[in-house]
Design a protein around this motif. Sequence first.
Motif, short mmCIF file in Angstrom:
data_model
loop_
_atom_site.label_atom_id
_atom_site.label_comp_id
_atom_site.label_asym_id
_atom_site.label_seq_id
_atom_site.Cartn_x
_atom_site.Cartn_y
_atom_site.Cartn_z
N MET A 1 0.85 -1.18 0.00
CA MET A 1 0.00 0.00 0.00
C MET A 1 0.89 1.24 0.00
O MET A 1 1.89 1.28 0.70
N PRO A 2 0.54 2.28 -0.76
CA PRO A 2 1.38 3.47 -0.83
C PRO A 2 1.39 4.19 0.50
O PRO A 2 0.45 4.10 1.28
N ARG B 1 -10.33 -3.97 -3.30
CA ARG B 1 -11.75 -4.32 -3.41
C ARG B 1 -11.92 -5.47 -4.40
O ARG B 1 -12.66 -6.42 -4.14
N GLY B 2 -11.22 -5.39 -5.54
CA GLY B 2 -11.31 -6.46 -6.53
C GLY B 2 -10.77 -7.78 -6.00
O GLY B 2 -11.36 -8.84 -6.20
N ALA B 3 -9.64 -7.72 -5.30
CA ALA B 3 -9.04 -8.94 -4.73
C ALA B 3 -9.98 -9.57 -3.70
O ALA B 3 -10.13 -10.79 -3.64
N ALA B 4 -10.65 -8.74 -2.90
CA ALA B 4 -11.57 -9.25 -1.88
C ALA B 4 -12.77 -9.95 -2.53
O ALA B 4 -13.34 -10.88 -1.95
N THR C 1 -3.31 9.36 -6.03
CA THR C 1 -3.78 8.52 -7.13
C THR C 1 -3.53 7.05 -6.82
O THR C 1 -4.42 6.22 -7.01
N ALA C 2 -2.34 6.73 -6.32
CA ALA C 2 -2.04 5.34 -5.97
C ALA C 2 -2.96 4.85 -4.86
O ALA C 2 -3.35 3.67 -4.83
N GLY C 3 -3.34 5.74 -3.95
CA GLY C 3 -4.27 5.35 -2.89
C GLY C 3 -5.63 4.95 -3.43
O GLY C 3 -6.22 3.97 -2.99
N VAL C 4 -6.12 5.70 -4.41
CA VAL C 4 -7.41 5.35 -5.04
C VAL C 4 -7.28 4.03 -5.79
O VAL C 4 -8.15 3.15 -5.68
N VAL C 5 -6.20 3.87 -6.54
CA VAL C 5 -5.99 2.62 -7.28
C VAL C 5 -5.89 1.45 -6.30
O VAL C 5 -6.43 0.36 -6.55
N SER C 6 -5.24 1.68 -5.17
CA SER C 6 -5.12 0.63 -4.16
C SER C 6 -6.49 0.18 -3.65
O SER C 6 -6.73 -1.01 -3.45
N ASP D 1 1.38 -1.63 -11.51
CA ASP D 1 1.02 -1.90 -12.90
C ASP D 1 0.02 -0.86 -13.42
O ASP D 1 0.14 -0.36 -14.53
N VAL D 2 -1.00 -0.57 -12.60
CA VAL D 2 -2.02 0.39 -13.03
C VAL D 2 -1.41 1.79 -13.16
O VAL D 2 -1.70 2.52 -14.11
N MET D 3 -0.55 2.15 -12.22
CA MET D 3 0.11 3.46 -12.29
C MET D 3 0.96 3.56 -13.56
O MET D 3 0.94 4.58 -14.25
#
Length: 196
Positions: free
Chosen positions: A1-2, A139-142, A129-134, A152-154
Amino acid sequence: MPPRPTPRPGGRSARVQAAVHQATRELTEQHGRDALTVPLIAARAGVTPSTIYRRWGDLAELLADVSVERMRPEGEPADTGSFRGDLMLWADQFHEEMSSEVGQAMLRDVVAAAGRGEAAGTCQCAQFTAGVVSVLVQRGAARGDAVPTVEDVMDRLVAPIIYRLLFGMVPASAEQVAGWAEACAPAAADKRSRSH
């Protein structure tokens, strides 16, 4: 996590920051960015110019700080029910916001002040931005969705959007942004299949 961005100041410092930021935004709307001066902002905010110079150093640092604050996320990104849906929607909104006249001015202000003073605005913007992507990735992993890493997304989505805006290339189209977002999901699926 950033790493988390530095907390907002409290007490009198917070009141001064809020007043100066509000004055800066109002004067920008009324007179345009080019008409701004530290004494003008100070008068509107009800502080002395020396207060602004002591806290921000110069007008460029102040503009960068106001821009960084405007880039701070106001809440969690929308939940569409899937990582892919969340990422596609967020990418479209991020692109639209950063490509707007206001978004581009904010980016320019932050980059212009990079490396000066203590604001470290460019780093904070990346952290936001990294916090939002995180949030999207976690959420997706859960949910059990295949997800890429935040990095990767960044690298594959955020970086090309910002690069095109900052360096005078033709801004990315909505179709390009959708393609970059879509490319992050197959990468996540490939990683999941290799790990089994």
